[in-house]
Design a protein around this motif. Structure first.
Motif, mmCIF file in Angstrom:
data_model
loop_
_atom_site.group_PDB
_atom_site.id
_atom_site.type_symbol
_atom_site.label_atom_id
_atom_site.label_comp_id
_atom_site.label_asym_id
_atom_site.label_seq_id
_atom_site.Cartn_x
_atom_site.Cartn_y
_atom_site.Cartn_z
ATOM 1 N N THR A 95 0.628 -1.038 0.141
ATOM 2 C CA THR A 95 0.144 -0.176 0.073
ATOM 3 C C THR A 95 0.967 1.121 -0.341
ATOM 4 O O THR A 95 0.384 1.999 -0.786
ATOM 5 C CB THR A 95 -0.887 0.052 0.846
ATOM 6 O OG1 THR A 95 -1.925 -1.013 1.494
ATOM 7 C CG2 THR A 95 -1.900 0.898 1.512
ATOM 8 N N SER A 96 1.960 1.090 0.883
ATOM 9 C CA SER A 96 3.000 2.637 0.327
ATOM 10 C C SER A 96 3.613 2.411 -0.315
ATOM 11 O O SER A 96 3.844 4.059 -0.203
ATOM 12 C CB SER A 96 3.423 1.968 1.858
ATOM 13 O OG SER A 96 4.747 3.136 2.252
ATOM 14 N N ALA A 98 2.227 1.860 -3.845
ATOM 15 C CA ALA A 98 1.279 2.504 -4.301
ATOM 16 C C ALA A 98 0.862 3.837 -3.908
ATOM 17 O O ALA A 98 1.572 4.848 -5.567
ATOM 18 C CB ALA A 98 -0.418 1.656 -4.425
ATOM 19 N N LYS A 99 1.132 4.208 -2.891
ATOM 20 C CA LYS A 99 0.924 5.590 -2.793
ATOM 21 C C LYS A 99 2.265 6.354 -3.299
ATOM 22 O O LYS A 99 2.750 7.443 -3.844
ATOM 23 C CB LYS A 99 0.905 5.735 -1.344
ATOM 24 C CG LYS A 99 -0.187 5.590 -0.846
ATOM 25 C CD LYS A 99 -0.615 5.863 0.690
ATOM 26 C CE LYS A 99 -2.099 4.791 1.138
ATOM 27 N NZ LYS A 99 -1.902 5.467 2.391
ATOM 28 N N LYS A 100 3.543 6.259 -3.198
ATOM 29 C CA LYS A 100 4.651 6.189 -3.749
ATOM 30 C C LYS A 100 4.754 6.222 -5.284
ATOM 31 O O LYS A 100 5.147 7.569 -5.339
ATOM 32 C CB LYS A 100 5.684 6.196 -2.786
ATOM 33 C CG LYS A 100 5.991 5.878 -1.325
ATOM 34 C CD LYS A 100 7.661 5.480 -0.965
ATOM 35 C CE LYS A 100 7.277 5.459 0.454
ATOM 36 N NZ LYS A 100 8.807 4.392 0.503
ATOM 37 N N GLU A 102 1.903 6.329 -7.389
ATOM 38 C CA GLU A 102 0.790 7.855 -7.542
ATOM 39 C C GLU A 102 1.747 8.957 -7.664
ATOM 40 O O GLU A 102 1.118 9.720 -8.500
ATOM 41 C CB GLU A 102 0.034 7.273 -6.241
ATOM 42 C CG GLU A 102 -1.351 8.201 -6.941
ATOM 43 C CD GLU A 102 -2.692 8.023 -6.451
ATOM 44 O OE1 GLU A 102 -3.675 8.983 -6.290
ATOM 45 O OE2 GLU A 102 -2.487 6.852 -5.208
ATOM 46 N N LEU A 103 2.825 9.572 -6.212
ATOM 47 C CA LEU A 103 3.167 10.576 -5.765
ATOM 48 C C LEU A 103 4.061 10.723 -7.025
ATOM 49 O O LEU A 103 3.815 11.993 -7.639
ATOM 50 C CB LEU A 103 3.643 10.811 -4.937
ATOM 51 C CG LEU A 103 2.959 10.420 -3.584
ATOM 52 C CD1 LEU A 103 3.195 10.997 -1.728
ATOM 53 C CD2 LEU A 103 1.478 11.678 -3.452
#
Length: 216
Positions: A95-96, A98-100, A102-103
């Motif tokens: 999850t972390s 995937a967020k990185k 996306e950013l």
């Protein structure tokens, strides 16, 4: 006579239930014994009758078998807990990540000039600074490569000049020898020509001839 299939449900008649329990208990204990002997397996069997009476069989010590069972169950529980913890940790990492990602994708699109209407003045100013730093780094790298290429070309030029000078030196020695030989030949011809009579006589041919004969 073919024996019918017994329906697997509780026997309602107490007498029949007790008889069936006694027969099958004996058969179960016998099978446990045969399994331990034939397969060299550690077998522990515990049976409580409907009235609470204990029947047991153990190929070794029942207490040791129970302790071994507890250790095995604890190991499985620990392994299961560790596996679940590892799964949860992997999910959090995914999850972390995937967020990185996306950013980073959003930052990349902004650097490419996309999705700019959603940016504030501060964000646009930061993007401008990032682009300027990137341009400086790119130019610095380009200049470094150009200087390195020029240095290599100068080194190649120096080597070629040295080789050219060596070739000129090798070709110059035969030319000097040929020039010296030619000059020596010219000096011999000059000496020969100095022995020739160069006096000039004016008069009739017969007189010149007779005078030459008298001199000889």
């Amino acid at each position: 006579m073919v024996r019918g299939k017994t329906e697997m449900r509780r026997i309602e008649n107490a007498t029949s239930r007790q008889v069936t329990f006694s027969k099958r208990r004996s058969g179960l204990l016998k099978k446990a014994f045969e399994l331990s002997v034939l397969c060299d397996a550690e077998v522990g069997l515990i049976v409580f009758s409907p009235r609470g009476k204990l029947y047991e069989f153990s190929s070794a010590s029942m207490q040791k078998t129970i302790e071994r069972y507890k250790l095995h169950v604890e190991d499985n529980s620990n392994n299961t807990a560790a596996a679940e913890h590892d799964i949860q940790q992997r999910k959090q990492e995914a999850t972390s990540m995937a967020k990185k990602i996306e950013l980073l994708e959003s930052s990349k699109r902004k650097l490419m000039g996309e999705n700019l209407p959603s940016c504030s003045i501060e964000e646009l100013h930061e993007l401008e600074n990032q682009l300027e730093r990137s341009i400086r780094n790119i130019r610095g790298r380009k200049n470094y490569l150009l200087e390195e290429h020029i240095s290599k070309l100068k080194e190649q030029e120096r080597i070629l000049l040295e080789e050219n000078a060596a070739l000129r030196q090798q070709l110059g020695e035969p030319l000097l020898n040929a020039s010296a030989s030619k000059e020596a030949g010219s000096s011999d011809d000059t000496n020969e020509h100095t022995d020739v009579e160069t006096d000039l006589y004016i008069g009739w041919p017969d007189r010149v001839t007779s005078k030459c004969m008298l001199q000889s």
